[in-house]
Enzyme design. Structure first.
Site, PDB file in Angstrom:
ATOM      1  N   HIS A  63       0.744  -1.270   0.090  1.00 30.12           N
ATOM      2  CA  HIS A  63       0.080   0.050   0.093  1.00 30.12           C
ATOM      3  C   HIS A  63       0.798   1.265   0.181  1.00 30.12           C
ATOM      4  O   HIS A  63       1.920   1.277   0.424  1.00 30.12           O
ATOM      5  CB  HIS A  63      -0.847  -0.030   1.162  1.00 30.12           C
ATOM      6  CG  HIS A  63      -0.209   0.026   2.693  1.00 30.12           C
ATOM      7  ND1 HIS A  63       0.151   1.188   3.067  1.00 30.12           N
ATOM      8  CD2 HIS A  63       0.125  -1.151   3.379  1.00 30.12           C
ATOM      9  CE1 HIS A  63       0.926   1.073   4.259  1.00 30.12           C
ATOM     10  NE2 HIS A  63       0.883  -0.350   4.558  1.00 30.12           N
ATOM     11  N   GLU A 137      -1.954  -7.236   7.902  1.00 32.65           N
ATOM     12  CA  GLU A 137      -0.496  -7.073   8.141  1.00 32.65           C
ATOM     13  C   GLU A 137      -0.137  -8.075   9.294  1.00 32.65           C
ATOM     14  O   GLU A 137      -1.355  -8.573   9.886  1.00 32.65           O
ATOM     15  CB  GLU A 137      -0.422  -5.472   8.315  1.00 32.65           C
ATOM     16  CG  GLU A 137       1.234  -4.847   8.921  1.00 32.65           C
ATOM     17  CD  GLU A 137       2.135  -5.652   7.756  1.00 32.65           C
ATOM     18  OE1 GLU A 137       2.290  -6.770   7.637  1.00 32.65           O
ATOM     19  OE2 GLU A 137       3.009  -4.716   7.207  1.00 32.65           O
TER      20      GLU A 137
END
Length: 497
Positions: A63, A137
């Protein structure tokens, strides 16, 4: 100790004469190199096990910059940060970079910062995004939400373990990195089971590291060794085995970023003053155009000249201390261009004296004509089973000499606090071996990486040359502009290098 012969810069006339006669050099020979003690190879780990019917390419993108990235706050799998304006811009750059690729699907982490990045990249495409919670994550439990200095203050020894020995780090009864590696294996089962030939995955730093490592069969000890920058793209090619079973895997490139890979001075959040840049020589004339002298005497062709100039321009972001190159003509030509641009960079005034950049030749960077002619890929040679064959013996010879070459490069990095940038110039084949040496991988892993003419790969040493090398990127080609190989080029008919 290994001695390197300084290389005088040839004039244009001398360069022309050199191409008309056999290339000679007073380089050291391999027999003078004292063998390094072999580092233990990593224990075999399971790679993605699903068998494939046809080749598949997977592009991993991290990202864009998030608000917590900018604040230096530990995010983990929390979902309280969003993209900054810079992060949105990075995602748009990635969209432009991947615009011409016909992806069949896009998997994404459900966390806002990743999903928003995926939405920007995926806009204009018909298929829906595929959220997968295992792409979130790394779970960092009590660390999540803390500023990094708060983590140090509150957790002391535990935080230092996270920094120094993450693979075995434990918090709140969990082993975050080991859990992450298990999740990555689970993700691969679903990604590879998808029908599409080309799949985009948008996720996060740590999980993308785990995806790259597990695809290559590397364990959790490789955490923080294969970097993933904001909106950096990594490309993995999966090829079916004719005998069935798990596919072969090749990391086509690692961490191709929207910004320059040589800017900044940190790796995995740690300051670094030592760096090796593996610069692949530019393209050369084909073997049919070369005289009896052999491929080693092939000069750069027009494309190769452009590639070497583009590489020299990219490296202007750095102050290079020394350049070491193969004695073969194309490598010397490429190194000379880099050297001349570096020396002229600080000399803009009429009375300015150019900065001297040392340039040396190293015979261990030289390769056999068989590899220059690209007759077979390393994968074909290694997997042929004909261990006694001539090509395999040449590969073993290249692998053996890469040991001395890697030692020579490390010796050039002074073990002190001074900043030092070393550029090594050679054929992609020898650089593949050097990447494996850096990662303590055996010869058979050479087919697991790919390098193109004119590409660069960056290795940082935050703990000095005696510490582990951190791979910032491999096969970076964005600097080549219109002459670069597209990041998502078709996998069909690709050569090994």
């Amino acid at each position: 100790m290994l001695q390197l012969a300084p290389t005088p810069r040839p004039s244009p006339a001398a360069a022309a004469r050199r191409r008309r006669r056999p290339f000679t050099s007073a380089c050291i020979c391999c027999s003078s190199v004292h063998e390094l003690e072999r580092s233990p190879s990593p224990s075999p780990r399971p790679r993605p096990g699903a068998s494939l019917r046809e080749a598949k390419r997977v592009v991993l993108v991290r990202h864009g910059q998030s608000t917590w990235n900018a604040e230096g706050r530990i995010q983990g799998s929390s979902d309280l940060s969003v993209l900054t304006p810079k992060g949105e811009s990075q995602a748009e750059t990635s969209r432009q970079m991947l615009l011409s690729d016909s992806f069949d699907a896009c998997f994404t982490s459900p966390l806002v910062r990743s999903r928003r990045t995926a939405e920007i990249i995926w806009q204009g495409r018909d298929d829906d995004l595929i959220p997968d919670s295992d792409l979130r994550e790394i779970d960092l439990y009590s660390f999540q939400g803390l500023l990094k200095h708060e983590g140090k203050e509150r957790y002391g020894v535990l935080y230092r373990q996270w920094q120094k020995n993450a693979a075995n780090f434990s918090i709140d009864g969990h082993y975050p990195v080991q859990e992450l590696w298990g999740r990555a294996q689970s993700c691969w089962e679903r990604i590879l089971a998808h029908q599409g030939k080309s799949v985009l995955v948008v996720a996060h730093n740590a999980v993308n590291q785990a995806l790259v490592a597990t695809s290559l069969g590397l364990g959790a000890e490789y955490f923080r060794i294969l970097l993933q920058s904001n909106c950096g793209a990594s490309v993995l090619d999966f090829t079916p085995q004719t005998s069935g079973g798990p596919p072969s895997v090749c990391l086509n490139r690692l961490n191709q970023t929207p910004n320059s890979p040589v800017a900044g001075g940190s790796s995995a959040g740690r300051k670094t003053s030592k760096r090796i840049i593996l610069a692949c020589q530019g393209a050369t004339q084909s073997s049919s155009e070369i005289s009896l002298g052999g491929m080693g005497y092939a000069p750069l062709n027009m494309l190769g000249t452009i590639q070497s100039q583009k590489t020299a321009e990219l490296l202007l972001d750095l102050k290079v201390n020394s350049i070491i190159c193969s004695p073969q003509v194309a490598a010397v030509d490429t190194a000379t261009v880099i050297c001349e641009v570096q020396e002229a960079a600080d000399c803009l005034g009429a009375d300015c004296v150019p900065r001297y950049v040392e340039m040396k030749k190293l015979i261990e960077l030289e390769i056999e004509d068989a590899f220059q002619a690209k007759q077979k890929s390393f994968g074909e040679i290694v997997q042929s089973g004909w261990v006694g064959g001539m090509e395999y013996k040449l590969l073993e010879q290249l692998w053996a000499q890469s040991k001395g070459a890697w030692k020579a490069l490390l010796n050039e990095l002074a073990d002190d606090t001074s900043e030092r940038v070393l550029v090594a110039v050679g054929h992609p084949a020898i650089h593949l071996a050097l990447i494996c040496r850096c990662l303590d991988l055996p010869m058979e892993y050479m087919s697991s990486f790919h390098l193109d003419d004119g590409s660069i790969s960056v290795i940082d040493f935050p703990d000095g040359p005696k510490g582990r090398g951190i791979i910032r990127c491999t096969n970076y080609t964005a600097h080549l502009g219109r002459w670069s190989i597209p990041i998502t080029r078709p996998t069909e008919n690709d050569e090994e290098f």
